[in-house]
Design an enzyme around this catalytic site. Structure first.
Site, short mmCIF file in Angstrom:
data_model
loop_
_atom_site.label_atom_id
_atom_site.label_comp_id
_atom_site.label_asym_id
_atom_site.label_seq_id
_atom_site.Cartn_x
_atom_site.Cartn_y
_atom_site.Cartn_z
CD GLU A 1 0.67 22.96 19.88
OE1 GLU A 1 -0.56 23.15 19.93
OE2 GLU A 1 1.24 21.98 20.37
CE1 TYR B 1 7.39 27.45 11.00
CE2 TYR B 1 7.22 28.15 13.27
CZ TYR B 1 7.64 27.24 12.34
OH TYR B 1 8.30 26.11 12.73
#
Length: 147
Positions: free
Chosen positions: A103, A114
């Site tokens: 997160e 990511y």
């Protein structure tokens, strides 16, 4: 803690304090990986290599949650973050991990890292993070299969 303090902008309040890290590491399901400036793992104990980055994760059943990832500002864009994620995936596989979750706050530049590793957004938490100024920022949840 030196990497933590250097890596996280205090305006966002993302850094953990020493107690939070110690409490997390006291749980058997929480793991840390530390690397040097070339992305090589630094084993436990004293050594000559200076830490340049780390990940802190929690493993439950067949899932791994990336709790924190940090890279010293001078080591960024040199493959240290990529090495951390590659080490994480390799070690998580040995624990039987099928998916890795993370997160992050909306607007975090780490999103490029990511995406490079195939993380896809799967959810959002409106106004989840509170900045030092009091402003609220959304959280985005990502996942990636590593089977």
């Amino acid at each position: 803690m030196a990497v933590m303090e250097a890596a996280f902008d205090p305006a966002y309040g993302e850094a953990w304090n020493r107690r939070q890290v110690a409490d997390a590491l006291a749980m058997p399901s929480t793991h840390a990986l530390v690397v040097d400036a070339v992305g090589a793992l630094i084993p436990d104990g004293p050594g000559e290599a200076a830490p340049a980055g780390f990940v802190l994760t929690r493993h439950v059943l067949d899932e791994e949650e990336l709790l924190l990832i940090a890279v010293m500002p001078g080591a960024r864009r040199r493959g240290v973050g990529a090495a951390l994620i590659e080490h994480l995936f390799a070690i998580a596989r040995t624990r039987g991990t099928a998916r890795v979750f993370l997160e992050m706050r909306r607007g975090n530049p780490a999103i490029h890292l990511y995406h490079k590793f195939g993380f896809e957004p799967i959810g959002e938490r409106r106004n989840y993070y509170r900045m030092a100024s009091g402003e609220r920022i959304d959280a985005i949840t990502f996942a990636r299969s590593i089977e």
